[in-house]
Design a protein around this motif. Structure first.
Motif, PDB file in Angstrom:
ATOM      1  N   GLY A  10       0.829  -1.211   0.000  1.00 41.01           N
ATOM      2  CA  GLY A  10       0.000   0.000   0.000  1.00 41.01           C
ATOM      3  C   GLY A  10       0.852   1.245   0.000  1.00 41.01           C
ATOM      4  O   GLY A  10       0.592   2.203  -0.733  1.00 41.01           O
ATOM      5  N   LEU A  14       1.000   4.019  -2.946  1.00 40.77           N
ATOM      6  CA  LEU A  14       0.782   5.451  -2.712  1.00 40.77           C
ATOM      7  C   LEU A  14       1.972   6.262  -3.198  1.00 40.77           C
ATOM      8  O   LEU A  14       1.812   7.338  -3.790  1.00 40.77           O
ATOM      9  CB  LEU A  14       0.527   5.717  -1.226  1.00 40.77           C
ATOM     10  CG  LEU A  14      -0.836   5.295  -0.689  1.00 40.77           C
ATOM     11  CD1 LEU A  14      -0.900   5.507   0.819  1.00 40.77           C
ATOM     12  CD2 LEU A  14      -1.935   6.081  -1.366  1.00 40.77           C
ATOM     13  N   LYS A  52      -8.202   8.888  -5.098  1.00 35.76           N
ATOM     14  CA  LYS A  52      -7.523   7.590  -5.081  1.00 35.76           C
ATOM     15  C   LYS A  52      -6.782   7.388  -3.759  1.00 35.76           C
ATOM     16  O   LYS A  52      -6.824   6.292  -3.193  1.00 35.76           O
ATOM     17  CB  LYS A  52      -6.552   7.483  -6.255  1.00 35.76           C
ATOM     18  CG  LYS A  52      -7.250   7.265  -7.578  1.00 35.76           C
ATOM     19  CD  LYS A  52      -6.266   7.144  -8.710  1.00 35.76           C
ATOM     20  CE  LYS A  52      -7.015   6.984 -10.028  1.00 35.76           C
ATOM     21  NZ  LYS A  52      -6.104   6.880 -11.160  1.00 35.76           N
ATOM     22  N   THR A  55      -9.212   6.517  -1.111  1.00 34.88           N
ATOM     23  CA  THR A  55      -9.672   5.141  -1.275  1.00 34.88           C
ATOM     24  C   THR A  55      -8.638   4.160  -0.750  1.00 34.88           C
ATOM     25  O   THR A  55      -8.961   3.246   0.014  1.00 34.88           O
ATOM     26  CB  THR A  55      -9.958   4.843  -2.766  1.00 34.88           C
ATOM     27  OG1 THR A  55     -10.989   5.735  -3.221  1.00 34.88           O
ATOM     28  CG2 THR A  55     -10.402   3.410  -2.969  1.00 34.88           C
ATOM     29  N   TYR A  56      -7.379   4.348  -1.139  1.00 34.66           N
ATOM     30  CA  TYR A  56      -6.314   3.447  -0.679  1.00 34.66           C
ATOM     31  C   TYR A  56      -6.102   3.554   0.822  1.00 34.66           C
ATOM     32  O   TYR A  56      -5.843   2.547   1.484  1.00 34.66           O
ATOM     33  CB  TYR A  56      -5.012   3.710  -1.435  1.00 34.66           C
ATOM     34  CG  TYR A  56      -5.092   3.326  -2.890  1.00 34.66           C
ATOM     35  CD1 TYR A  56      -5.512   2.055  -3.272  1.00 34.66           C
ATOM     36  CD2 TYR A  56      -4.756   4.218  -3.897  1.00 34.66           C
ATOM     37  CE1 TYR A  56      -5.607   1.693  -4.603  1.00 34.66           C
ATOM     38  CE2 TYR A  56      -4.837   3.868  -5.233  1.00 34.66           C
ATOM     39  CZ  TYR A  56      -5.259   2.607  -5.581  1.00 34.66           C
ATOM     40  OH  TYR A  56      -5.349   2.256  -6.897  1.00 34.66           O
ATOM     41  N   GLU A  59      -8.846   1.576   2.442  1.00 31.41           N
ATOM     42  CA  GLU A  59      -8.594   0.146   2.293  1.00 31.41           C
ATOM     43  C   GLU A  59      -7.507  -0.306   3.266  1.00 31.41           C
ATOM     44  O   GLU A  59      -7.630  -1.361   3.896  1.00 31.41           O
ATOM     45  CB  GLU A  59      -8.185  -0.179   0.858  1.00 31.41           C
ATOM     46  CG  GLU A  59      -9.328  -0.092  -0.133  1.00 31.41           C
ATOM     47  CD  GLU A  59      -8.885  -0.282  -1.575  1.00 31.41           C
ATOM     48  OE1 GLU A  59      -7.692  -0.546  -1.826  1.00 31.41           O
ATOM     49  OE2 GLU A  59      -9.752  -0.159  -2.454  1.00 31.41           O
TER      50      GLU A  59
END
Length: 104
Positions: A10, A14, A52, A55-56, A59
């Protein structure tokens, strides 16, 4: 171990997105366009990047929360096993004490 890799993946993703956003921003700044067009494209891309990233981040937060809950369940399970083992040991020790008293 896999959970640590998820967090690393992740972070890497990013970082990649941030680098891509900087690259695209630089390309837009160097491209021959009017100031208004350029500002509009930069704003649109920044908005997309923020969406985005959110969102990440959500998550990643969900994965961390799930890992925490899984770990909590495992700790409780192991605690119950240890407690049962200690109790069984105490009972065995009490039985042996009674046998020793009876033998005397």
């Amino acid at each position: 171990m896999a959970k640590n890799q998820d967090i690393g993946t992740g972070t890497m993703l990013l970082s990649f997105l941030a680098g891509a956003a900087v690259g695209v921003g630089a390309a837009l700044l160097l491209a021959p366009k009017t100031g208004e067009e350029m500002r509009g494209k930069i704003k649109d891309m920044a908005d997309d990047a923020v969406d985005k990233i959110k969102t990440y981040a959500n998550e990643a937060q969900d994965k961390i929360r799930a890992s925490y809950e899984d770990g909590k369940e495992i700790v409780l399970e192991k605690k119950n096993i240890i407690t049962s083992a200690i109790e069984a040991g105490k009972q065995a020790m009490d039985r042996e004490k009674e046998k020793q008293k009876a033998a005397l």
